[in-house]
Design an enzyme around this catalytic site. Structure first.
Site, short mmCIF file in Angstrom:
data_model
loop_
_atom_site.label_atom_id
_atom_site.label_comp_id
_atom_site.label_asym_id
_atom_site.label_seq_id
_atom_site.Cartn_x
_atom_site.Cartn_y
_atom_site.Cartn_z
N LYS A 115 0.86 -1.18 0.00
CA LYS A 115 0.00 0.00 0.00
C LYS A 115 0.89 1.22 0.00
O LYS A 115 2.02 1.18 0.50
CB LYS A 115 -0.88 0.02 1.26
CG LYS A 115 -2.15 0.81 1.09
CD LYS A 115 -3.17 -0.01 0.33
CE LYS A 115 -4.53 0.61 0.29
NZ LYS A 115 -5.54 -0.37 -0.08
N1 GLU Z 1 -7.23 -0.06 -3.35
C1 GLU Z 1 -7.96 -1.24 -3.67
C2 GLU Z 1 -8.02 -2.18 -2.48
O1 GLU Z 1 -7.85 -1.78 -1.36
C3 GLU Z 1 -7.47 -1.91 -4.94
C4 GLU Z 1 -6.06 -2.44 -4.87
C5 GLU Z 1 -5.55 -2.96 -6.21
O2 GLU Z 1 -6.31 -3.08 -7.14
O3 GLU Z 1 -4.35 -3.23 -6.26
O4 GLU Z 1 -8.29 -3.33 -2.61
#
Ligand code: GLU
Length: 425
Positions: A115
């Site tokens: 993240k």
């Molecule tokens: N931000 C989204 C999540 O928390 C998508 C993450 C992604 O597609 O890599 O799942």
């Protein structure tokens, strides 16, 4: 009982990292693994904090802070969103990265978890300032990312435009276009059909299953949705399409309710015109916190972490809660809600539609061959159904809540990959 490591105090309580580590501890204990494995999985494999100098449109220079945390690589490259928010902290990014590892493992998507976050209120910056922030942040973290290393995607406060800037900056540094470095890109730039609505499709898919599991016919069910952003807006639409009465929605400016169900077409048009659900004509205006406490069959918290907590959990009346956001229910609230015999579909299952279609986008970009929207949605539904059934089965088998069952399945898969790879050297 394993002791949860005290996270560095980068954020005031509630700290989502403490919750994420407690969930891991519970799963490790349930699966009978040793505390060496807990120690390994409770902390990120790699993290970086960068300064992002920004020249504002007025000529002043400001320095922002950004993070990228890679929690785990055992099952493949790290994967996860990039968040722009004034509340970003390192512990929050660490927790979100850990949840991405479990989400990818649970859905059997061949990634680890990551993240990113930049501490910024994007509403206070111009488009060109946001572009400069994104490009500088990308440049700072570029040694760590790439289609085989770590693949960012949109999250709170970022969108397909952000992903296009990131992809372009990374590509410029590498001398050729690298479509697979980000997902959630615009369709015209290697994005996948169905990605923009994928998280909401997945949320609604499991919400309908969960309602049926509790003996509630979706056609007569009522729903409240906290957050009318990327996830909440489409979830409201898909729930209404399935015959659910969406009786309340909220956003950062306010909340509106209507017992007979909101007119979703009119609501979408109103939000497009005014930028908020607040003031939507024909509905009752209410406090946004109250949306979590309405007597509805289904509650979808689709905003940010910790909105259902020990202060309001006792007043939550929904029979089914489906976590559209990551970590919206704190550990304390989870305990309170368990005593109210409420079915909670955890984030790592409920909102996994986004990363599933991110995976499809990455596969398509790497092969330079794009699928039809029908193919994308069919494969998304297949994976959501399979994961939903596995979690339900595990929950019954171990006699634990869905969250514990989902985390246990994920941790077992990651542990297995880790053990099969062994330690180097
Ligand atoms: N931000 C989204 C999540 O928390 C998508 C993450 C992604 O597609 O890599 O799942």
């Amino acid at each position: 009982m394993l002791t949860v490591l005290p996270p560095e105090a980068t954020r005031q309580a509630p700290n989502p990292l403490i919750d994420a580590q407690s969930q891991l501890a519970e799963a490790v204990e349930l699966l009978g693994y040793d505390d060496g494995l807990f120690t390994l999985l409770s902390q990120p494999r790699r993290e970086v904090t960068v300064s992002i100098p920004l020249r504002r449109d007025n000529g002043r220079v400001e320095v922002l802070t950004g993070h990228r945390v890679q929690h785990n690589f055992s099952r493949g490259p790290a994967k996860g969103g990039l968040r722009y928010s004034p509340d970003v902290s390192l512990d929050e990014v660490r927790a979100l990265a850990m949840w991405m590892t479990w989400k990818c493992a649970l859905l059997d998507v061949p990634y680890g978890g990551a993240k990113g976050g930049v501490k910024i209120d994007p509403t206070l910056y111009s488009d060109s300032e946001l572009e400069r922030v994104t490009r500088r942040y990308t440049s700072e973290i570029s040694p760590l990312i790439g289609p085989e290393r770590d693949i960012p995607a949109p999250d709170v406060g970022t969108d397909e435009r952000t992903m296009a800037w990131m992809m372009d900056t990374y590509s410029a540094q590498h001398g050729h276009t690298v479509l697979g470095v980000t997902t959630g890109k615009p369709i015209s730039l290697g994005g996948s059909l169905g990605r923009a609505t994928a998280t909401s499709r997945g949320v609604v898919h499991v919400a309908l299953e969960a309602l049926r599991e509790c003996g509630i016919d979706p056609i007569r069910a009522s729903a409240a949705i906290e957050g009318y952003g990327k996830v909440g807006r489409h979830a409201a639409r898909f729930l209404a399409d399935a015959g659910v009465r969406v009786v309340a929605v909220s956003d950062m400016h306010g909340a509106v309710t209507l017992e007979e169900g909101l007119d979703i077409d009119a609501l979408e048009a109103y939000v497009d015109a005014y930028g908020t659900v607040a003031g939507f004509p024909g509905a009752e205006q209410t406090e946004r916190e109250l949306i979590l406490e309405l007597p509805v069959d289904l509650l979808v918290p689709a905003a940010i972490e910790g909105t259902v907590n020990e202060r309001n959990a006792n007043r939550v009346q929904a029979r089914v809660i489906v976590e559209g956001a990551n970590g919206p229910i704190t550990k304390e609230a989870d305990k309170i809600l368990a005593n109210k015999s409420c079915l909670i579909v955890p984030d790592i299952l409920a909102n996994a539609g986004g990363v599933i279609v991110s995976y499809f986008e990455w596969v398509q970009a790497n092969q330079a061959y794009w699928w039809s929207v029908g193919d994308v949605e069919e494969r998304l539904a297949e994976r959501m159904t399979y994961a939903w059934r596995s979690v339900l089965e595990k929950s019954a088998q171990l006699d634990v809540p869905l969250r514990t069952a989902a985390t246990a399945i994920a941790v077992e898969r990651v542990a297995q990959a880790h053990q099969q790879r062994g330690l180097y050297p």
